[in-house]
Design a protein around this motif. Structure first.
Motif, PDB file in Angstrom:
ATOM      1  N   LYS A 169       5.366   4.669   8.361  1.00  0.00           N
ATOM      2  CA  LYS A 169       4.915   5.962   9.063  1.00  0.00           C
ATOM      3  C   LYS A 169       5.962   7.016   9.242  1.00  0.00           C
ATOM      4  CE  LYS A 169       2.331   5.265  12.634  1.00  0.00           C
ATOM      5  NZ  LYS A 169       0.950   5.431  12.528  1.00  0.00           N
ATOM      6  N   ALA A 225       5.967   1.510  11.537  1.00  0.00           N
ATOM      7  CA  ALA A 225       5.152   1.383  10.240  1.00  0.00           C
ATOM      8  C   ALA A 225       3.793   0.683  10.878  1.00  0.00           C
ATOM      9  CB  ALA A 225       5.805   0.587   9.096  1.00  0.00           C
ATOM     10  N   ASP A 226       2.928   0.442   9.985  1.00  0.00           N
ATOM     11  CA  ASP A 226       1.518   0.032  10.207  1.00  0.00           C
ATOM     12  C   ASP A 226       1.418  -1.425   9.448  1.00  0.00           C
ATOM     13  OD1 ASP A 226       0.535   1.790  12.011  1.00  0.00           O
ATOM     14  OD2 ASP A 226      -0.290   3.000  10.512  1.00  0.00           O
ATOM     15  N   THR A 267       0.588  -1.854  14.789  1.00  0.00           N
ATOM     16  CA  THR A 267       1.723  -0.726  14.678  1.00  0.00           C
ATOM     17  C   THR A 267       3.127  -1.322  15.159  1.00  0.00           C
ATOM     18  OG1 THR A 267       0.022   0.978  14.580  1.00  0.00           O
ATOM     19  CG2 THR A 267       2.355   1.381  15.048  1.00  0.00           C
ATOM     20  N   TRP A 310       3.129   8.582  19.189  1.00  0.00           N
ATOM     21  CA  TRP A 310       2.436   7.396  18.518  1.00  0.00           C
ATOM     22  C   TRP A 310       2.100   6.060  19.720  1.00  0.00           C
ATOM     23  CZ3 TRP A 310       6.238   7.265  13.844  1.00  0.00           C
ATOM     24  CH2 TRP A 310       5.552   8.316  12.808  1.00  0.00           C
TER      25      TRP A 310
END
Length: 207
Positions: A70, A85-86, A102, A200
């Motif tokens: 991400k 990141a996912d 996530t 996020w």
């Protein structure tokens, strides 16, 4: 966790100036706190390849999952407060929807955050023909289905960042009222905003 809310709040104050100096003012970027934040962000850019190597190792350990970076912008642009990141899980067929954990790894504090979410495709399209989906649902409490993947993910995080620990919501949502975050109104920034991510992290659930 080892670090108390007070300790993390004090750490946040090292990177964001006190109230009274606003982000739109030239003086804001000249404060000692923002200079310190800028240095950490530049260091994150310099260490970006190490982050990518970590994601490669995670992909090798969990080949049935997808890993989506991400923070590709950190290859060049010093920004934010964390890597992220996912981890896309194989629990839902792609034609049905998506399901991911996530994770955020701070480069300002020895902390990381995990939360999960997902969506389902709808049998509808928008005005340009793109398929519509249900709203993305987010949660901090991981389900039994997610736990095995989360355990392996955490093992990789701790192996790469041995001093790091999970920051839970009851600490992360604590407001640090006496500092000015670059993207929050005066006195409203949380520990999450300052040390992890200001857009996020799932919204706090009230009630």
């Amino acid at each position: 966790m080892k670090h108390s809310p007070e300790e993390l709040s004090e750490l946040a104050r090292q990177f964001y100036p006190p109230l009274g100096i606003y982000p739109y003012q030239p003086e804001y970027k000249e404060t000692a706190e923002i200079r310190r934040l800028t240095e950490r962000r530049q260091q994150a850019v310099a260490n970006y390849l190490s982050w990518r190597s970590f994601l490669d190792r995670l992909s090798q350990r969990l080949p049935e999952c997808g890993v989506a970076n991400k923070v590709m912008y950190l290859a060049e642009v010093p920004e934010g407060a964390c890597y992220a990141a996912d981890l896309w899980l194989p629990t839902i067929a792609k034609e049905v929807g998506g399901h991911a954990i996530t994770f955020h790894v701070s480069f300002l504090a020895p902390c990381y955050v995990l939360h999960s979410g997902g969506f389902h495709w709808r049998d509808e399209v928008d005005s340009v023909g793109c398929r519509l989906s249900t709203p993305w649902e987010e949660r901090f409490d991981l389900t039994p289905e997610e736990q095995p993947y989360a355990e392996k993910l955490v093992q990789e995080i701790v192996a790469t960042f041995p001093e790091y620990e999970l920051m839970p919501p009851d600490i992360g949502y604590r407001i640090v009222p006496d500092l000015q975050h670059e993207n929050r109104v005066p006195g409203a920034a949380t520990i999450y905003d300052c040390l992890i991510n200001d857009h996020w992290i799932p919204r706090k659930q009230h009630g």
